[in-house]
Design a protein around this motif. Structure first.
Motif, PDB file in Angstrom:
ATOM      1  N   VAL A   3       0.863  -1.178   0.000  1.00 47.51           N
ATOM      2  CA  VAL A   3       0.000   0.000   0.000  1.00 47.51           C
ATOM      3  C   VAL A   3       0.898   1.226   0.000  1.00 47.51           C
ATOM      4  O   VAL A   3       1.708   1.418   0.908  1.00 47.51           O
ATOM      5  CB  VAL A   3      -0.933   0.008   1.230  1.00 47.51           C
ATOM      6  CG1 VAL A   3      -1.775   1.268   1.240  1.00 47.51           C
ATOM      7  CG2 VAL A   3      -1.811  -1.227   1.243  1.00 47.51           C
ATOM      8  N   ASN A   4       0.750   2.050  -1.023  1.00 46.70           N
ATOM      9  CA  ASN A   4       1.537   3.268  -1.140  1.00 46.70           C
ATOM     10  C   ASN A   4       1.241   4.184   0.047  1.00 46.70           C
ATOM     11  O   ASN A   4       0.101   4.310   0.478  1.00 46.70           O
ATOM     12  CB  ASN A   4       1.194   3.960  -2.468  1.00 46.70           C
ATOM     13  CG  ASN A   4       2.073   5.150  -2.733  1.00 46.70           C
ATOM     14  OD1 ASN A   4       1.882   6.204  -2.152  1.00 46.70           O
ATOM     15  ND2 ASN A   4       3.025   4.971  -3.635  1.00 46.70           N
ATOM     16  N   ASP A   5       2.268   4.837   0.580  1.00 41.73           N
ATOM     17  CA  ASP A   5       2.106   5.719   1.730  1.00 41.73           C
ATOM     18  C   ASP A   5       1.117   6.854   1.482  1.00 41.73           C
ATOM     19  O   ASP A   5       0.472   7.337   2.405  1.00 41.73           O
ATOM     20  CB  ASP A   5       3.456   6.302   2.155  1.00 41.73           C
ATOM     21  CG  ASP A   5       4.348   5.268   2.816  1.00 41.73           C
ATOM     22  OD1 ASP A   5       3.823   4.249   3.304  1.00 41.73           O
ATOM     23  OD2 ASP A   5       5.575   5.475   2.832  1.00 41.73           O
ATOM     24  N   LYS A   6       0.986   7.280   0.223  1.00 45.38           N
ATOM     25  CA  LYS A   6       0.045   8.360  -0.097  1.00 45.38           C
ATOM     26  C   LYS A   6      -1.397   7.942   0.181  1.00 45.38           C
ATOM     27  O   LYS A   6      -2.236   8.778   0.507  1.00 45.38           O
ATOM     28  CB  LYS A   6       0.199   8.802  -1.547  1.00 45.38           C
ATOM     29  CG  LYS A   6       1.470   9.571  -1.799  1.00 45.38           C
ATOM     30  CD  LYS A   6       1.552  10.052  -3.223  1.00 45.38           C
ATOM     31  CE  LYS A   6       2.860  10.793  -3.449  1.00 45.38           C
ATOM     32  NZ  LYS A   6       2.993  11.275  -4.816  1.00 45.38           N
ATOM     33  N   CYS A   7      -1.687   6.653   0.083  1.00 51.81           N
ATOM     34  CA  CYS A   7      -3.037   6.162   0.391  1.00 51.81           C
ATOM     35  C   CYS A   7      -3.380   6.444   1.842  1.00 51.81           C
ATOM     36  O   CYS A   7      -4.456   6.965   2.157  1.00 51.81           O
ATOM     37  CB  CYS A   7      -3.140   4.654   0.131  1.00 51.81           C
ATOM     38  SG  CYS A   7      -2.951   4.169  -1.581  1.00 51.81           S
ATOM     39  N   LYS A   8      -2.463   6.108   2.731  1.00 49.91           N
ATOM     40  CA  LYS A   8      -2.691   6.315   4.155  1.00 49.91           C
ATOM     41  C   LYS A   8      -2.750   7.799   4.501  1.00 49.91           C
ATOM     42  O   LYS A   8      -3.595   8.237   5.289  1.00 49.91           O
ATOM     43  CB  LYS A   8      -1.595   5.637   4.969  1.00 49.91           C
ATOM     44  CG  LYS A   8      -1.559   4.140   4.804  1.00 49.91           C
ATOM     45  CD  LYS A   8      -0.353   3.571   5.520  1.00 49.91           C
ATOM     46  CE  LYS A   8      -0.031   2.194   5.006  1.00 49.91           C
ATOM     47  NZ  LYS A   8       1.195   1.665   5.567  1.00 49.91           N
ATOM     48  N   LEU A   9      -1.864   8.581   3.901  1.00 50.42           N
ATOM     49  CA  LEU A   9      -1.822  10.017   4.158  1.00 50.42           C
ATOM     50  C   LEU A   9      -3.120  10.698   3.719  1.00 50.42           C
ATOM     51  O   LEU A   9      -3.708  11.481   4.468  1.00 50.42           O
ATOM     52  CB  LEU A   9      -0.615  10.637   3.446  1.00 50.42           C
ATOM     53  CG  LEU A   9      -0.414  12.131   3.649  1.00 50.42           C
ATOM     54  CD1 LEU A   9      -0.129  12.441   5.110  1.00 50.42           C
ATOM     55  CD2 LEU A   9       0.722  12.624   2.776  1.00 50.42           C
ATOM     56  N   LYS A  10      -3.575  10.386   2.519  1.00 50.21           N
ATOM     57  CA  LYS A  10      -4.834  10.976   2.015  1.00 50.21           C
ATOM     58  C   LYS A  10      -6.007  10.545   2.884  1.00 50.21           C
ATOM     59  O   LYS A  10      -6.899  11.335   3.179  1.00 50.21           O
ATOM     60  CB  LYS A  10      -5.091  10.580   0.565  1.00 50.21           C
ATOM     61  CG  LYS A  10      -4.071  11.085  -0.421  1.00 50.21           C
ATOM     62  CD  LYS A  10      -4.454  12.421  -0.950  1.00 50.21           C
ATOM     63  CE  LYS A  10      -3.487  12.804  -2.070  1.00 50.21           C
ATOM     64  NZ  LYS A  10      -3.545  14.202  -2.378  1.00 50.21           N
ATOM     65  N   PHE A  11      -6.014   9.267   3.302  1.00 52.94           N
ATOM     66  CA  PHE A  11      -7.102   8.790   4.142  1.00 52.94           C
ATOM     67  C   PHE A  11      -7.131   9.534   5.471  1.00 52.94           C
ATOM     68  O   PHE A  11      -8.200   9.915   5.958  1.00 52.94           O
ATOM     69  CB  PHE A  11      -7.007   7.283   4.376  1.00 52.94           C
ATOM     70  CG  PHE A  11      -8.089   6.774   5.275  1.00 52.94           C
ATOM     71  CD1 PHE A  11      -9.398   6.684   4.826  1.00 52.94           C
ATOM     72  CD2 PHE A  11      -7.813   6.397   6.573  1.00 52.94           C
ATOM     73  CE1 PHE A  11     -10.409   6.238   5.662  1.00 52.94           C
ATOM     74  CE2 PHE A  11      -8.815   5.948   7.410  1.00 52.94           C
ATOM     75  CZ  PHE A  11     -10.114   5.865   6.955  1.00 52.94           C
ATOM     76  N   LEU A  12      -5.969   9.757   6.076  1.00 57.41           N
ATOM     77  CA  LEU A  12      -5.913  10.498   7.336  1.00 57.41           C
ATOM     78  C   LEU A  12      -6.433  11.922   7.164  1.00 57.41           C
ATOM     79  O   LEU A  12      -7.099  12.463   8.045  1.00 57.41           O
ATOM     80  CB  LEU A  12      -4.495  10.514   7.901  1.00 57.41           C
ATOM     81  CG  LEU A  12      -4.014   9.187   8.474  1.00 57.41           C
ATOM     82  CD1 LEU A  12      -2.543   9.269   8.866  1.00 57.41           C
ATOM     83  CD2 LEU A  12      -4.863   8.775   9.664  1.00 57.41           C
TER      84      LEU A  12
END
Length: 120
Positions: A3-12
């Motif tokens: 899972v690309n880190d941008k996925c988690k960042l955008k979700f947060l």
């Protein structure tokens, strides 16, 4: 499936700061990684979200749904959606289905929902 880190960042940012109404995620098969495909700004509607889902390809998505309770309280709930239209390729459906649970674990604070091509 990574899972690309941008996925988690955008979700947060969607969850904590209400920066987005929705996020659509796509699996990049060549690099075996879930990536952010599209985002919807806070003013976007469910109709705008539906327009972002491809007719013949699978996707994951989260949607921040605002509603009012019977007690007239404003609330919101974040839904996880596994988009798998009948017209998508079998290989793609299998890939998305087999990696869904792992991806959902990466996104803390969502409710489950499943949508197909009949999503209205």
């Amino acid at each position: 499936m990574a899972v690309n880190d941008k996925c988690k960042l955008k979700f947060l940012k969607l969850k904590a700061k209400k920066r987005y109404r929705f996020i659509v995620f796509k699996i990049e098969e060549k690099i075996q990684q879930v990536m952010v495909d599209k985002v919807g700004e806070p003013g976007k509607s469910y109709r705008d979200f539906r327009a972002c889902l491809p007719a013949n390809e699978c996707r994951y998505a989260v949607f921040d749904f605002d509603f009012t309770t019977e007690e007239n309280c404003q609330k919101s709930k974040i839904f996880f959606i596994a988009w798998s239209p009948d017209t998508s390729k079998v290989r793609s459906k299998m890939l998305y289905a087999s990696s869904k649970d792992r991806f959902k674990r990466e996104l803390d604070g969502i409710s489950s929902g499943v949508a197909g091509h009949r999503c209205q």
